[in-house]
Design an enzyme around this catalytic site. Structure first.
Site, PDB file in Angstrom:
ATOM      1  N   TYR A  33     -28.707  18.358  -2.654  1.00 36.57           N
ATOM      2  CA  TYR A  33     -29.855  19.351  -2.396  1.00 36.57           C
ATOM      3  C   TYR A  33     -29.331  20.563  -2.810  1.00 36.57           C
ATOM      4  O   TYR A  33     -27.931  20.800  -3.380  1.00 36.57           O
ATOM      5  CB  TYR A  33     -30.438  19.632  -1.201  1.00 36.57           C
ATOM      6  CG  TYR A  33     -29.811  20.199  -0.452  1.00 36.57           C
ATOM      7  CD1 TYR A  33     -28.617  19.460   0.550  1.00 36.57           C
ATOM      8  CD2 TYR A  33     -30.085  21.301   0.023  1.00 36.57           C
ATOM      9  CE1 TYR A  33     -27.581  20.102   1.493  1.00 36.57           C
ATOM     10  CE2 TYR A  33     -29.131  21.821   1.107  1.00 36.57           C
ATOM     11  CZ  TYR A  33     -27.810  21.523   1.934  1.00 36.57           C
ATOM     12  OH  TYR A  33     -27.433  22.614   3.201  1.00 36.57           O
ATOM     13  N   ARG A  52     -23.613  23.538  -9.812  1.00 37.13           N
ATOM     14  CA  ARG A  52     -23.168  23.200  -8.807  1.00 37.13           C
ATOM     15  C   ARG A  52     -23.945  20.889  -8.119  1.00 37.13           C
ATOM     16  O   ARG A  52     -22.889  20.656  -8.138  1.00 37.13           O
ATOM     17  CB  ARG A  52     -22.943  23.207  -7.560  1.00 37.13           C
ATOM     18  CG  ARG A  52     -22.590  23.427  -6.028  1.00 37.13           C
ATOM     19  CD  ARG A  52     -22.326  23.662  -5.059  1.00 37.13           C
ATOM     20  NE  ARG A  52     -24.025  24.558  -4.816  1.00 37.13           N
ATOM     21  CZ  ARG A  52     -24.041  25.247  -4.039  1.00 37.13           C
ATOM     22  NH1 ARG A  52     -22.851  25.553  -3.491  1.00 37.13           N
ATOM     23  NH2 ARG A  52     -25.382  25.658  -3.607  1.00 37.13           N
ATOM     24  N   ARG A 100     -33.669  -1.576   1.246  1.00 38.00           N
ATOM     25  CA  ARG A 100     -32.477  -1.003   2.081  1.00 38.00           C
ATOM     26  C   ARG A 100     -31.318  -2.529   1.914  1.00 38.00           C
ATOM     27  O   ARG A 100     -31.284  -3.352   2.403  1.00 38.00           O
ATOM     28  CB  ARG A 100     -32.891  -1.339   3.366  1.00 38.00           C
ATOM     29  CG  ARG A 100     -31.430  -0.261   4.407  1.00 38.00           C
ATOM     30  CD  ARG A 100     -31.689   0.029   5.417  1.00 38.00           C
ATOM     31  NE  ARG A 100     -30.849   0.787   6.682  1.00 38.00           N
ATOM     32  CZ  ARG A 100     -29.576  -0.286   6.809  1.00 38.00           C
ATOM     33  NH1 ARG A 100     -29.589  -1.184   6.737  1.00 38.00           N
ATOM     34  NH2 ARG A 100     -28.690   0.909   7.405  1.00 38.00           N
ATOM     35  N   LYS A 149     -22.595  19.081  -2.039  1.00 43.34           N
ATOM     36  CA  LYS A 149     -23.823  19.265  -1.406  1.00 43.34           C
ATOM     37  C   LYS A 149     -24.826  18.442  -1.089  1.00 43.34           C
ATOM     38  O   LYS A 149     -25.801  18.474  -1.925  1.00 43.34           O
ATOM     39  CB  LYS A 149     -24.851  20.605  -2.295  1.00 43.34           C
ATOM     40  CG  LYS A 149     -25.583  21.185  -1.038  1.00 43.34           C
ATOM     41  CD  LYS A 149     -25.512  22.821  -1.986  1.00 43.34           C
ATOM     42  CE  LYS A 149     -26.226  23.339  -1.285  1.00 43.34           C
ATOM     43  NZ  LYS A 149     -26.330  23.836   0.501  1.00 43.34           N
ATOM     44  N   GLU A 182     -16.199  26.720   7.635  1.00 44.44           N
ATOM     45  CA  GLU A 182     -17.425  27.457   6.781  1.00 44.44           C
ATOM     46  C   GLU A 182     -18.056  27.320   7.951  1.00 44.44           C
ATOM     47  O   GLU A 182     -18.158  26.736   8.941  1.00 44.44           O
ATOM     48  CB  GLU A 182     -17.744  26.700   5.592  1.00 44.44           C
ATOM     49  CG  GLU A 182     -18.375  25.227   5.933  1.00 44.44           C
ATOM     50  CD  GLU A 182     -18.777  24.790   4.636  1.00 44.44           C
ATOM     51  OE1 GLU A 182     -19.722  25.665   3.286  1.00 44.44           O
ATOM     52  OE2 GLU A 182     -18.538  23.631   4.542  1.00 44.44           O
ATOM     53  N   LEU A 207     -17.354  23.868   1.271  1.00 45.82           N
ATOM     54  CA  LEU A 207     -18.874  23.832  -0.108  1.00 45.82           C
ATOM     55  C   LEU A 207     -18.952  25.119  -0.742  1.00 45.82           C
ATOM     56  O   LEU A 207     -17.859  26.347  -0.053  1.00 45.82           O
ATOM     57  CB  LEU A 207     -19.941  24.064   0.590  1.00 45.82           C
ATOM     58  CG  LEU A 207     -21.103  24.120  -0.915  1.00 45.82           C
ATOM     59  CD1 LEU A 207     -20.693  22.469  -0.907  1.00 45.82           C
ATOM     60  CD2 LEU A 207     -22.328  24.484  -0.614  1.00 45.82           C
TER      61      LEU A 207
HETATM   62  N1  PDD Z   1     -26.774  25.928   2.542  1.00 40.96           N
HETATM   63  N2  PDD Z   1     -21.259  26.296   3.226  1.00 40.96           N
HETATM   64  C1  PDD Z   1     -22.369  25.148   3.806  1.00 40.96           C
HETATM   65  C2  PDD Z   1     -21.936  24.343   4.836  1.00 40.96           C
HETATM   66  C3  PDD Z   1     -23.662  25.271   3.442  1.00 40.96           C
HETATM   67  O1  PDD Z   1     -24.436  24.464   3.455  1.00 40.96           O
HETATM   68  C4  PDD Z   1     -23.898  26.995   2.450  1.00 40.96           C
HETATM   69  C5  PDD Z   1     -25.777  26.186   1.558  1.00 40.96           C
HETATM   70  C6  PDD Z   1     -22.802  27.379   2.343  1.00 40.96           C
HETATM   71  C7  PDD Z   1     -23.371  28.504   1.247  1.00 40.96           C
HETATM   72  O2  PDD Z   1     -24.122  27.958  -0.560  1.00 40.96           O
HETATM   73  P1  PDD Z   1     -24.667  29.345  -1.602  1.00 40.96           P
HETATM   74  O3  PDD Z   1     -24.436  30.521  -1.593  1.00 40.96           O
HETATM   75  O4  PDD Z   1     -24.824  28.589  -2.684  1.00 40.96           O
HETATM   76  O5  PDD Z   1     -25.945  29.101  -0.812  1.00 40.96           O
HETATM   77  C8  PDD Z   1     -21.864  27.485   2.831  1.00 40.96           C
HETATM   78  C9  PDD Z   1     -27.885  25.850   2.486  1.00 40.96           C
HETATM   79  C10 PDD Z   1     -28.006  27.247   2.206  1.00 40.96           C
HETATM   80  C11 PDD Z   1     -29.028  25.467   2.828  1.00 40.96           C
HETATM   81  O6  PDD Z   1     -27.798  24.109   3.272  1.00 40.96           O
HETATM   82  O7  PDD Z   1     -29.721  25.787   3.004  1.00 40.96           O
END
Ligand code: PDD
Length: 287
Positions: A33, A52, A100, A149, A182, A207
């Site tokens: 996503y 990405r 499945r 992601k 993170e 990430l």
């Molecule tokens: N999350 N680390 C993780 C685990 C994340 O899920 C996200 C983003 C980030 C920051 O990435 P970016 O700057 O590209 O948004 C770091 C999104 C916003 C979410 O899951 O809603």
């Protein structure tokens, strides 16, 4: 005005939007996503998010459901149809629908594509940024491919819930050596006593946030030094500032970690300046 979602080639009412019960995203979290911020009618850093996405799809051997150019048009169209000026656009691609079976479907099936958009309030985010957030720490318990992601977010969901129950807004994953990875859905930063911005290198274990990348560029325009290195929870307790970054939060100051007040307990100048300058530096695509 009803919200509209894009689902596999069709624009449908959000309330009726659905995917098949044997979608592999639903059964195996076999999908990826992206979330982009929409600010003043612009999709922010769309190229970075699509780069990405390409990497995530590639790592999981999922084909693009439509070309990159078409995806850009769909992004804009979903934002436009929902009349979102400030908010978020969400995209999810899964390996598709198949009986499945853990192994990939053979022959390949068409990947599923869903895009939604929602409004958010700049006033509410500004108020949050002015107050600052509270963070708790939790032991790292995720797989080692969090650079992808993927929609497999159960540890992140549990961590964020734990934060909520503790009266905090984010949880930082921490390795056994005490270093911060993170947040559950954000990247983590501190500002040292001599004003250097520190964030963990994004080679693996976190990430590579698109907002993180843009914040590095913003820091450069403000003549701030950035060090990509690990930092411990202990160092964060003693930091001059702490903050988080993500498309959903942009830059959000952190004023408390595990109940310990950071500096004077108020959002710091560095995080506040980075937040103010972000819009100027980020790539803007008119929706
Ligand atoms: N999350 N680390 C993780 C685990 C994340 O899920 C996200 C983003 C980030 C920051 O990435 P970016 O700057 O590209 O948004 C770091 C999104 C916003 C979410 O899951 O809603």
């Amino acid at each position: 005005m009803p919200r509209i979602a894009y689902v596999n080639g069709e624009y449908v009412r959000h309330s009726q939007a659905a995917v098949h019960i044997e979608d592999r995203g639903y059964q195996f979290a076999d999908g990826v996503y992206e979330v982009c911020e929409i600010s003043r009618g612009n999709i922010m850093d769309m190229s970075g998010h699509l780069d990405r996405l390409d990497r995530s799809l590639c790592e999981l051997s999922i084909a693009w459901p439509v070309s990159r150019r078409v995806l850009q048009l769909l992004f804009k169209e979903v934002v436009r149809r929902n009349k979102v000026k400030n908010g978020l656009v969400y995209l999810q691609i899964t390996r598709g629908v198949a009986p499945r079976d853990h192994a990939f479907p053979s022959p390949e099936v068409r990947p599923s594509l869903v895009i939604t958009a929602k409004r958010t309030s700049p006033e509410v985010s500004a108020a949050r940024a002015a107050a600052g957030l509270k963070v708790i720490t939790v032991p790292e318990n995720r797989w080692d491919r969090v650079d992808i992601k993927s929609v497999g977010l159960l540890p992140n969901v549990l961590a964020r819930q734990k934060a909520k129950e503790a009266g905090a807004q984010e949880a930082w994953f921490v390795d056994p050596d005490g270093t911060v990875k993170e947040g559950a859905a954000t990247n983590a930063w501190i500002v040292t006593s001599d004003g250097v911005l520190v964030t963990r290198p994004a080679d693996h274990g976190i990430l590579r946030g698109i907002t993180r990348g843009t914040v590095m560029k913003v820091a450069e325009t403000l003549n701030l030094k950035v060090e990509e290195r690990s930092f411990t929870v202990d160092e964060a307790f003693r930091a001059r500032e702490a903050f988080i970054t993500a498309a959903t939060t942009v830059v959000m100051p952190v004023v408390e970690i595990d109940g310990i007040t950071i500096a004077n307990g108020h959002p710091g100048n560095v995080a506040t300046s980075l937040r103010q300058q972000f819009f100027e530096v980020a790539e803007k695509t008119i929706a």
